[in-house]
Motif scaffolding. Structure first.
Motif, PDB file in Angstrom:
ATOM      1  N   ASP A 198       0.834  -1.211   0.000  1.00 54.72           N
ATOM      2  CA  ASP A 198       0.000   0.000   0.000  1.00 54.72           C
ATOM      3  C   ASP A 198       0.863   1.253   0.000  1.00 54.72           C
ATOM      4  O   ASP A 198       0.593   2.212  -0.732  1.00 54.72           O
ATOM      5  CB  ASP A 198      -0.939   0.015   1.209  1.00 54.72           C
ATOM      6  N   HIS A 199       1.906   1.251   0.823  1.00 54.51           N
ATOM      7  CA  HIS A 199       2.808   2.397   0.907  1.00 54.51           C
ATOM      8  C   HIS A 199       3.516   2.629  -0.434  1.00 54.51           C
ATOM      9  O   HIS A 199       3.597   3.760  -0.916  1.00 54.51           O
ATOM     10  CB  HIS A 199       3.824   2.164   2.027  1.00 54.51           C
ATOM     11  N   ALA A 200       4.003   1.557  -1.027  1.00 53.59           N
ATOM     12  CA  ALA A 200       4.683   1.668  -2.320  1.00 53.59           C
ATOM     13  C   ALA A 200       3.738   2.192  -3.399  1.00 53.59           C
ATOM     14  O   ALA A 200       4.125   3.026  -4.221  1.00 53.59           O
ATOM     15  CB  ALA A 200       5.258   0.306  -2.729  1.00 53.59           C
ATOM     16  N   ASP A 201       2.503   1.723  -3.389  1.00 55.34           N
ATOM     17  CA  ASP A 201       1.520   2.198  -4.365  1.00 55.34           C
ATOM     18  C   ASP A 201       1.265   3.698  -4.203  1.00 55.34           C
ATOM     19  O   ASP A 201       1.205   4.433  -5.194  1.00 55.34           O
ATOM     20  CB  ASP A 201       0.197   1.435  -4.236  1.00 55.34           C
ATOM     21  N   ARG A 202       1.130   4.143  -2.955  1.00 55.35           N
ATOM     22  CA  ARG A 202       0.908   5.575  -2.711  1.00 55.35           C
ATOM     23  C   ARG A 202       2.117   6.385  -3.175  1.00 55.35           C
ATOM     24  O   ARG A 202       1.969   7.438  -3.802  1.00 55.35           O
ATOM     25  CB  ARG A 202       0.623   5.842  -1.237  1.00 55.35           C
ATOM     26  N   CYS A 203       3.307   5.904  -2.865  1.00 60.98           N
ATOM     27  CA  CYS A 203       4.523   6.603  -3.289  1.00 60.98           C
ATOM     28  C   CYS A 203       4.620   6.672  -4.800  1.00 60.98           C
ATOM     29  O   CYS A 203       4.974   7.710  -5.369  1.00 60.98           O
ATOM     30  CB  CYS A 203       5.759   5.906  -2.710  1.00 60.98           C
ATOM     31  N   ARG A 204       4.305   5.575  -5.462  1.00 58.06           N
ATOM     32  CA  ARG A 204       4.365   5.522  -6.924  1.00 58.06           C
ATOM     33  C   ARG A 204       3.404   6.546  -7.541  1.00 58.06           C
ATOM     34  O   ARG A 204       3.737   7.249  -8.487  1.00 58.06           O
ATOM     35  CB  ARG A 204       4.044   4.108  -7.405  1.00 58.06           C
ATOM     36  N   LYS A 205       2.192   6.633  -6.995  1.00 60.51           N
ATOM     37  CA  LYS A 205       1.207   7.583  -7.528  1.00 60.51           C
ATOM     38  C   LYS A 205       1.676   9.021  -7.348  1.00 60.51           C
ATOM     39  O   LYS A 205       1.528   9.854  -8.250  1.00 60.51           O
ATOM     40  CB  LYS A 205      -0.143   7.378  -6.837  1.00 60.51           C
ATOM     41  N   ILE A 206       2.262   9.318  -6.198  1.00 64.23           N
ATOM     42  CA  ILE A 206       2.766  10.669  -5.950  1.00 64.23           C
ATOM     43  C   ILE A 206       3.934  10.971  -6.883  1.00 64.23           C
ATOM     44  O   ILE A 206       4.005  12.050  -7.485  1.00 64.23           O
ATOM     45  CB  ILE A 206       3.176  10.834  -4.474  1.00 64.23           C
ATOM     46  N   GLU A 207       4.837  10.013  -7.029  1.00 62.13           N
ATOM     47  CA  GLU A 207       5.999  10.216  -7.887  1.00 62.13           C
ATOM     48  C   GLU A 207       5.569  10.519  -9.314  1.00 62.13           C
ATOM     49  O   GLU A 207       6.112  11.404  -9.972  1.00 62.13           O
ATOM     50  CB  GLU A 207       6.889   8.960  -7.855  1.00 62.13           C
ATOM     51  N   ARG A 208       4.573   9.811  -9.787  1.00 58.42           N
ATOM     52  CA  ARG A 208       4.110  10.021 -11.163  1.00 58.42           C
ATOM     53  C   ARG A 208       3.480  11.386 -11.358  1.00 58.42           C
ATOM     54  O   ARG A 208       3.425  11.888 -12.472  1.00 58.42           O
ATOM     55  CB  ARG A 208       3.129   8.925 -11.555  1.00 58.42           C
ATOM     56  N   LYS A 209       3.008  11.993 -10.284  1.00 56.26           N
ATOM     57  CA  LYS A 209       2.415  13.329 -10.391  1.00 56.26           C
ATOM     58  C   LYS A 209       3.432  14.435 -10.139  1.00 56.26           C
ATOM     59  O   LYS A 209       3.156  15.593 -10.411  1.00 56.26           O
ATOM     60  CB  LYS A 209       1.252  13.459  -9.408  1.00 56.26           C
ATOM     61  N   LEU A 210       4.606  14.080  -9.617  1.00 55.62           N
ATOM     62  CA  LEU A 210       5.639  15.077  -9.334  1.00 55.62           C
ATOM     63  C   LEU A 210       6.808  15.037 -10.311  1.00 55.62           C
ATOM     64  O   LEU A 210       7.453  16.054 -10.530  1.00 55.62           O
ATOM     65  CB  LEU A 210       6.198  14.867  -7.918  1.00 55.62           C
ATOM     66  N   SER A 211       7.096  13.900 -10.858  1.00 54.47           N
ATOM     67  CA  SER A 211       8.293  13.728 -11.670  1.00 54.47           C
ATOM     68  C   SER A 211       8.301  14.670 -12.873  1.00 54.47           C
ATOM     69  O   SER A 211       7.344  14.709 -13.647  1.00 54.47           O
ATOM     70  CB  SER A 211       8.381  12.288 -12.166  1.00 54.47           C
ATOM     71  N   ALA A 253       9.826  14.156 -15.404  1.00 50.40           N
ATOM     72  CA  ALA A 253       9.935  13.320 -16.606  1.00 50.40           C
ATOM     73  C   ALA A 253       8.625  13.292 -17.384  1.00 50.40           C
ATOM     74  O   ALA A 253       8.607  12.945 -18.562  1.00 50.40           O
ATOM     75  CB  ALA A 253      10.347  11.897 -16.216  1.00 50.40           C
ATOM     76  N   PHE A 254       7.539  13.658 -16.730  1.00 51.14           N
ATOM     77  CA  PHE A 254       6.226  13.703 -17.372  1.00 51.14           C
ATOM     78  C   PHE A 254       5.859  15.168 -17.579  1.00 51.14           C
ATOM     79  O   PHE A 254       5.663  15.916 -16.624  1.00 51.14           O
ATOM     80  CB  PHE A 254       5.172  12.997 -16.509  1.00 51.14           C
ATOM     81  N   SER A 255       5.765  15.576 -18.824  1.00 49.83           N
ATOM     82  CA  SER A 255       5.561  16.995 -19.137  1.00 49.83           C
ATOM     83  C   SER A 255       4.297  17.568 -18.510  1.00 49.83           C
ATOM     84  O   SER A 255       4.254  18.747 -18.172  1.00 49.83           O
ATOM     85  CB  SER A 255       5.556  17.210 -20.653  1.00 49.83           C
ATOM     86  N   GLU A 256       3.279  16.741 -18.327  1.00 51.48           N
ATOM     87  CA  GLU A 256       2.040  17.259 -17.744  1.00 51.48           C
ATOM     88  C   GLU A 256       2.212  17.661 -16.279  1.00 51.48           C
ATOM     89  O   GLU A 256       1.358  18.343 -15.722  1.00 51.48           O
ATOM     90  CB  GLU A 256       0.893  16.249 -17.885  1.00 51.48           C
ATOM     91  N   ASN A 257       3.325  17.290 -15.657  1.00 49.48           N
ATOM     92  CA  ASN A 257       3.579  17.665 -14.268  1.00 49.48           C
ATOM     93  C   ASN A 257       4.244  19.025 -14.137  1.00 49.48           C
ATOM     94  O   ASN A 257       4.356  19.557 -13.046  1.00 49.48           O
ATOM     95  CB  ASN A 257       4.474  16.619 -13.581  1.00 49.48           C
ATOM     96  N   LEU A 258       4.707  19.571 -15.237  1.00 47.15           N
ATOM     97  CA  LEU A 258       5.436  20.839 -15.205  1.00 47.15           C
ATOM     98  C   LEU A 258       4.494  22.027 -15.293  1.00 47.15           C
ATOM     99  O   LEU A 258       3.486  21.982 -16.002  1.00 47.15           O
ATOM    100  CB  LEU A 258       6.427  20.890 -16.373  1.00 47.15           C
ATOM    101  N   THR A 259       4.847  23.068 -14.564  1.00 47.63           N
ATOM    102  CA  THR A 259       4.125  24.332 -14.739  1.00 47.63           C
ATOM    103  C   THR A 259       4.543  24.901 -16.092  1.00 47.63           C
ATOM    104  O   THR A 259       5.532  24.448 -16.692  1.00 47.63           O
ATOM    105  CB  THR A 259       4.481  25.335 -13.622  1.00 47.63           C
ATOM    106  N   ALA A 260       3.836  25.901 -16.551  1.00 48.63           N
ATOM    107  CA  ALA A 260       4.176  26.519 -17.834  1.00 48.63           C
ATOM    108  C   ALA A 260       5.601  27.067 -17.789  1.00 48.63           C
ATOM    109  O   ALA A 260       6.377  26.898 -18.744  1.00 48.63           O
ATOM    110  CB  ALA A 260       3.183  27.620 -18.171  1.00 48.63           C
ATOM    111  N   GLU A 261       5.968  27.683 -16.679  1.00 47.87           N
ATOM    112  CA  GLU A 261       7.311  28.237 -16.535  1.00 47.87           C
ATOM    113  C   GLU A 261       8.367  27.134 -16.554  1.00 47.87           C
ATOM    114  O   GLU A 261       9.400  27.261 -17.211  1.00 47.87           O
ATOM    115  CB  GLU A 261       7.404  29.030 -15.230  1.00 47.87           C
TER     116      GLU A 261
END
Length: 86
Positions: free
Chosen positions: A55-68, A70-78
């Motif tokens: 469960d902990h790993a799954d939560r970490c993975r989901k957060i990482e995918r929203k912060l990384s 490496a995924f352009s959709e996570n970046l602000t315009a700046e």
């Protein structure tokens, strides 16, 4: 004992004794007795801590995918402008 060492590492990964006891639904003193080797690591506690780690790993993975970045959709315009223009 390898199993006790791994159990101790799992407790640390889950945030320490207090947090792990809460997650597992047991008293902190009961967890300490297991960590000290005073009480056996039965199949129930091993199953429960394994589930908690998943469960902990799954939560970490989901957060990482929203912060990384490496995924352009996570970046602000700046950030996207700096990253793309750098």
């Amino acid at each position: 004992m390898v199993q006790l060492t791994l159990f101790t590492q799992a407790v640390e990964a889950l945030g320490g004794q207090r947090g792990t006891a809460r997650i597992l639904g047991i008293e902190e003193s009961a967890l300490r007795r297991r960590l000290a080797g005073e009480e056996a690591l039965d199949s129930t506690i091993l199953r429960d801590i394994a589930r908690a780690l998943i469960d902990h790993a799954d939560r970490c993975r989901k957060i990482e995918r929203k912060l990384s970045p490496a995924f352009s959709e996570n970046l602000t315009a700046e950030q996207a402008e700096r990253f793309g223009g750098g």
